[in-house]
Design an enzyme around this catalytic site. Sequence first.
Site, short mmCIF file in Angstrom:
data_model
loop_
_atom_site.label_atom_id
_atom_site.label_comp_id
_atom_site.label_asym_id
_atom_site.label_seq_id
_atom_site.Cartn_x
_atom_site.Cartn_y
_atom_site.Cartn_z
N HIS A 141 40.19 5.16 -66.33
CA HIS A 141 40.06 4.75 -64.91
C HIS A 141 41.01 3.55 -64.52
O HIS A 141 41.08 2.72 -65.64
CB HIS A 141 38.85 4.45 -64.46
CG HIS A 141 37.73 5.67 -64.36
ND1 HIS A 141 37.07 5.92 -63.22
CD2 HIS A 141 37.98 6.83 -65.06
CE1 HIS A 141 36.22 7.02 -63.62
NE2 HIS A 141 36.87 7.51 -64.56
N ALA A 142 41.46 3.43 -63.43
CA ALA A 142 42.27 2.05 -63.40
C ALA A 142 41.38 1.15 -63.20
O ALA A 142 40.34 1.09 -62.60
CB ALA A 142 42.91 2.42 -61.94
#
Length: 215
Positions: free
Chosen positions: A85-86
Amino acid sequence: MPFGPNPMDPHPMKGHPRVGFLKPLLAGVSNVEVGDYSYYDDPGGPERFRDNILYHFDFTGDRLVIGRFCAIAWGTRFIMNGANHAQGGVSTYPFNIFGQGWDSVPLDQISFPHKGDTVVGNDVWIGYEALVMPGVRIGDGSIVAARSVVTADVPPYAVVAGNPARVVKMRFPEAMVARLLELRWWDWEVERITRAIPAIMTGDLDALAGFAPGA
């Protein structure tokens, strides 16, 4: 004299359907490469190995590469880069994937962690329910203990165990490891390997060297 099983036979052990060579079973799966004679053992059938390559999306572009003569035990799983995930914002929640007004930030403006290809060398033994994280490189001749979580590269001919997996010991002295990596017996043609099996299985390095091309 026979020269071993057919590496494209998905079920090379007659009467034991739980064991299968991965190369034919994964043929056509994008971004996955498997060498000859590497096998997976699963009581539900080796076809289930596909389900153990997790978060592997074409758009991430990462590959799972497995060398030759690897033994992979039941429940081994590979987490690929699509799981990341960012982390550049204040939340790691993937708003964009749901759309409907939540995709206001273009994907090319978001930095997703990407650790590269996951590579398993040759002659590697991975134990029961091991977990291999994205971008890890597992060296030739190494052993990953059961239920290990491999978060970092594994040196050739190391034995690793634990969560996170750490080097427990080296299988052989440094000079022997260097010689084995130079010989690279797994790359020989199958007829030569077949003749060298007694030396491989007894650890007679001098005898093994005698089978090398040009010896």
